[in-house]
Scaffold this active site. Structure first.
Site, mmCIF file in Angstrom:
data_model
loop_
_atom_site.group_PDB
_atom_site.id
_atom_site.type_symbol
_atom_site.label_atom_id
_atom_site.label_comp_id
_atom_site.label_asym_id
_atom_site.label_seq_id
_atom_site.Cartn_x
_atom_site.Cartn_y
_atom_site.Cartn_z
ATOM 1 N N HIS A 147 -9.353 -0.135 2.420
ATOM 2 C CA HIS A 147 -10.022 0.128 4.016
ATOM 3 C C HIS A 147 -11.495 0.075 3.783
ATOM 4 O O HIS A 147 -12.272 0.175 3.968
ATOM 5 C CB HIS A 147 -10.065 1.992 4.092
ATOM 6 C CG HIS A 147 -8.529 2.107 3.340
ATOM 7 N ND1 HIS A 147 -8.282 2.587 4.798
ATOM 8 C CD2 HIS A 147 -8.536 3.096 2.821
ATOM 9 C CE1 HIS A 147 -7.429 3.601 4.155
ATOM 10 N NE2 HIS A 147 -7.230 3.622 3.083
ATOM 11 N N ASP A 205 -1.475 -0.368 5.143
ATOM 12 C CA ASP A 205 -1.592 1.234 5.139
ATOM 13 C C ASP A 205 -0.949 1.452 6.072
ATOM 14 O O ASP A 205 -0.692 3.075 6.049
ATOM 15 C CB ASP A 205 -3.339 1.451 4.754
ATOM 16 C CG ASP A 205 -3.822 2.160 5.367
ATOM 17 O OD1 ASP A 205 -3.953 3.477 4.033
ATOM 18 O OD2 ASP A 205 -4.192 2.684 6.166
ATOM 19 N N GLU A 231 2.061 4.191 -3.920
ATOM 20 C CA GLU A 231 1.778 2.729 -4.649
ATOM 21 C C GLU A 231 2.396 1.706 -5.319
ATOM 22 O O GLU A 231 3.056 0.353 -4.874
ATOM 23 C CB GLU A 231 -0.189 2.943 -5.606
ATOM 24 C CG GLU A 231 -0.502 3.536 -4.302
ATOM 25 C CD GLU A 231 -1.575 2.123 -3.455
ATOM 26 O OE1 GLU A 231 -1.321 1.342 -3.344
ATOM 27 O OE2 GLU A 231 -2.331 2.979 -2.356
ATOM 28 N N ASP A 249 0.800 -1.280 -0.168
ATOM 29 C CA ASP A 249 0.084 -0.253 0.085
ATOM 30 C C ASP A 249 1.088 1.027 -0.255
ATOM 31 O O ASP A 249 2.168 1.274 0.915
ATOM 32 C CB ASP A 249 -0.827 0.392 1.572
ATOM 33 C CG ASP A 249 -1.876 0.836 0.877
ATOM 34 O OD1 ASP A 249 -2.006 1.214 -0.299
ATOM 35 O OD2 ASP A 249 -2.597 1.107 2.346
ATOM 36 N N GLY A 250 0.616 2.380 -0.327
ATOM 37 C CA GLY A 250 0.886 3.316 -0.454
ATOM 38 C C GLY A 250 -0.054 4.731 0.246
ATOM 39 O O GLY A 250 -1.119 4.512 -0.351
ATOM 40 N N ASP A 304 -4.630 -2.488 -3.351
ATOM 41 C CA ASP A 304 -5.949 -2.016 -3.432
ATOM 42 C C ASP A 304 -5.315 -0.635 -4.527
ATOM 43 O O ASP A 304 -6.734 0.195 -4.532
ATOM 44 C CB ASP A 304 -5.892 -1.327 -2.202
ATOM 45 C CG ASP A 304 -4.900 0.487 -1.720
ATOM 46 O OD1 ASP A 304 -4.015 0.075 -2.086
ATOM 47 O OD2 ASP A 304 -5.223 0.622 -0.401
#
Length: 186
Positions: free
Chosen positions: A166, A176, A90, A52-53, A112
């Site tokens: 999320h 995250d 990301e 994740d970024g 994501d």
């Protein structure tokens, strides 16, 4: 072409009719391993990467996070940049996760980011054919990172997976948190 035929596994009659069953099983096992290495290539370790970024402001300070899993072992990676974009973070998460692998692996990457997944699965082959230009002949954004990603994936067998961010996906939530830690530690 020479060597392109798939070998056929044949168990010699003397092995099958052996009076020493353990020795026969050992010989059959060796034959099977040789057969698999000829037909399937070397057996690769299976690794999962959850990436994740994050960015606070876009552009702004950003971070990336990776949860790596091999069997029951896990490792966390994170980092950040003072001035960046979410898309760059990301991409960086995926690049850093794959680059951390010390040998060729079967890799499952879960992200994501539709930007990363569409980029790697749909857009990148065309960009490369057009010398890193878009269909409208403009330079690809973040080309430095796309080229790094292209370089690090070469020695791995990678499956790409998308997960809604999320949404309660446990590993994505950890990635995250790691990305946000990357920002916090700037």
């Amino acid at each position: 072409r020479f060597g392109s035929e798939r070998p056929t596994m044949v168990i010699a009659p003397q092995v099958a009719l052996s009076r020493r069953p353990i020795a026969a099983i050992a010989r059959v096992t060796v034959i099977a391993i040789k057969y698999l290495s000829l037909t399937q290539g070397p057996i690769m370790k299976s690794v999962e990467l959850f990436t994740d970024g994050a960015c606070r402001g876009n552009p702004g300070p950003g971070g990336w996070g990776v949860l790596m899993r091999y069997g029951d072992k896990e490792k966390n990676l994170c980092g950040g940049e003072a001035e960046t974009t979410n898309n760059r973070m990301e991409l960086t998460a995926v690049i850093e996760g794959i680059a951390a692998l010390s040998e060729p692996c079967k890799v499952s990457v879960t992200s994501d980011s539709t930007y990363v997944l569409k980029g790697i699965q749909e857009w990148m082959p065309a960009w490369k054919k057009r010398n890193w230009k878009t269909a409208s002949k403009k330079p690809v954004k973040n080309v430095d990172l796309w080229q790094k990603l292209d370089a690090v994936i070469k020695h791995h067998d990678i499956d790409w997976h998308w997960v809604k961010g999320h949404s309660g996906h446990a590993e994505n939530e950890i990635a995250d948190q790691l990305a946000n830690r990357g920002i916090d530690e700037l």
